[in-house]
Design a protein around this motif. Sequence first.
Motif, PDB file in Angstrom:
ATOM      1  N   THR A  39      21.087  -8.883  -3.052  1.00  0.00           N
ATOM      2  CA  THR A  39      22.351  -9.594  -3.193  1.00  0.00           C
ATOM      3  C   THR A  39      23.310  -8.657  -3.914  1.00  0.00           C
ATOM      4  O   THR A  39      23.006  -8.175  -4.994  1.00  0.00           O
ATOM      5  N   LEU A  40      24.443  -8.372  -3.272  1.00  0.00           N
ATOM      6  CA  LEU A  40      25.425  -7.467  -3.860  1.00  0.00           C
ATOM      7  C   LEU A  40      26.697  -8.219  -4.221  1.00  0.00           C
ATOM      8  O   LEU A  40      27.093  -9.147  -3.526  1.00  0.00           O
ATOM      9  N   GLN A  41      27.323  -7.795  -5.302  1.00  0.00           N
ATOM     10  CA  GLN A  41      28.612  -8.327  -5.712  1.00  0.00           C
ATOM     11  C   GLN A  41      29.671  -7.316  -5.294  1.00  0.00           C
ATOM     12  O   GLN A  41      29.531  -6.124  -5.558  1.00  0.00           O
ATOM     13  N   TYR A  42      30.722  -7.805  -4.648  1.00  0.00           N
ATOM     14  CA  TYR A  42      31.837  -6.934  -4.265  1.00  0.00           C
ATOM     15  C   TYR A  42      33.110  -7.754  -4.316  1.00  0.00           C
ATOM     16  O   TYR A  42      33.208  -8.801  -3.665  1.00  0.00           O
ATOM     17  N   GLU A  44      34.312  -9.754  -6.539  1.00  0.00           N
ATOM     18  CA  GLU A  44      34.047 -11.115  -7.023  1.00  0.00           C
ATOM     19  C   GLU A  44      33.373 -12.025  -6.003  1.00  0.00           C
ATOM     20  O   GLU A  44      33.321 -13.236  -6.173  1.00  0.00           O
ATOM     21  N   ASN A  45      32.855 -11.471  -4.919  1.00  0.00           N
ATOM     22  CA  ASN A  45      32.103 -12.249  -3.935  1.00  0.00           C
ATOM     23  C   ASN A  45      30.672 -11.750  -3.887  1.00  0.00           C
ATOM     24  O   ASN A  45      30.392 -10.596  -4.193  1.00  0.00           O
ATOM     25  N   GLU A  46      29.791 -12.636  -3.483  1.00  0.00           N
ATOM     26  CA  GLU A  46      28.374 -12.313  -3.388  1.00  0.00           C
ATOM     27  C   GLU A  46      27.991 -12.175  -1.918  1.00  0.00           C
ATOM     28  O   GLU A  46      28.347 -13.008  -1.098  1.00  0.00           O
ATOM     29  N   TYR A  47      27.287 -11.114  -1.594  1.00  0.00           N
ATOM     30  CA  TYR A  47      26.852 -10.860  -0.226  1.00  0.00           C
ATOM     31  C   TYR A  47      25.343 -10.697  -0.190  1.00  0.00           C
ATOM     32  O   TYR A  47      24.776  -9.921  -0.954  1.00  0.00           O
ATOM     33  N   LEU A  48      24.697 -11.429   0.707  1.00  0.00           N
ATOM     34  CA  LEU A  48      23.257 -11.338   0.885  1.00  0.00           C
ATOM     35  C   LEU A  48      22.997 -10.411   2.066  1.00  0.00           C
ATOM     36  O   LEU A  48      23.607 -10.562   3.125  1.00  0.00           O
TER      37      LEU A  48
END
Length: 67
Positions: A39-42, A44-48
């Motif tokens: 899970t990455l933060q970019y 201010e959003n979270e991406y799985l």
Amino acid sequence: MQRKEKVMNRENTKTTPKKREDRDPVCGKRINRNKAHITLQYKENEYLLCCPICQAEFERDPERYLQ
């Protein structure tokens, strides 16, 4: 015997919120939050992401995969 019809309206119906569907932004695969590769933060959003390949693609050009 007469049948009584129950009239349903929005005030007397219970709805459950739909479960948010998580998708890998690179390949579009549906992902279980507990089984995601990372899970990455970019911005201010979270991406799985589902695998190292999708992770590398996302990290190379994240702007391409923003919604």
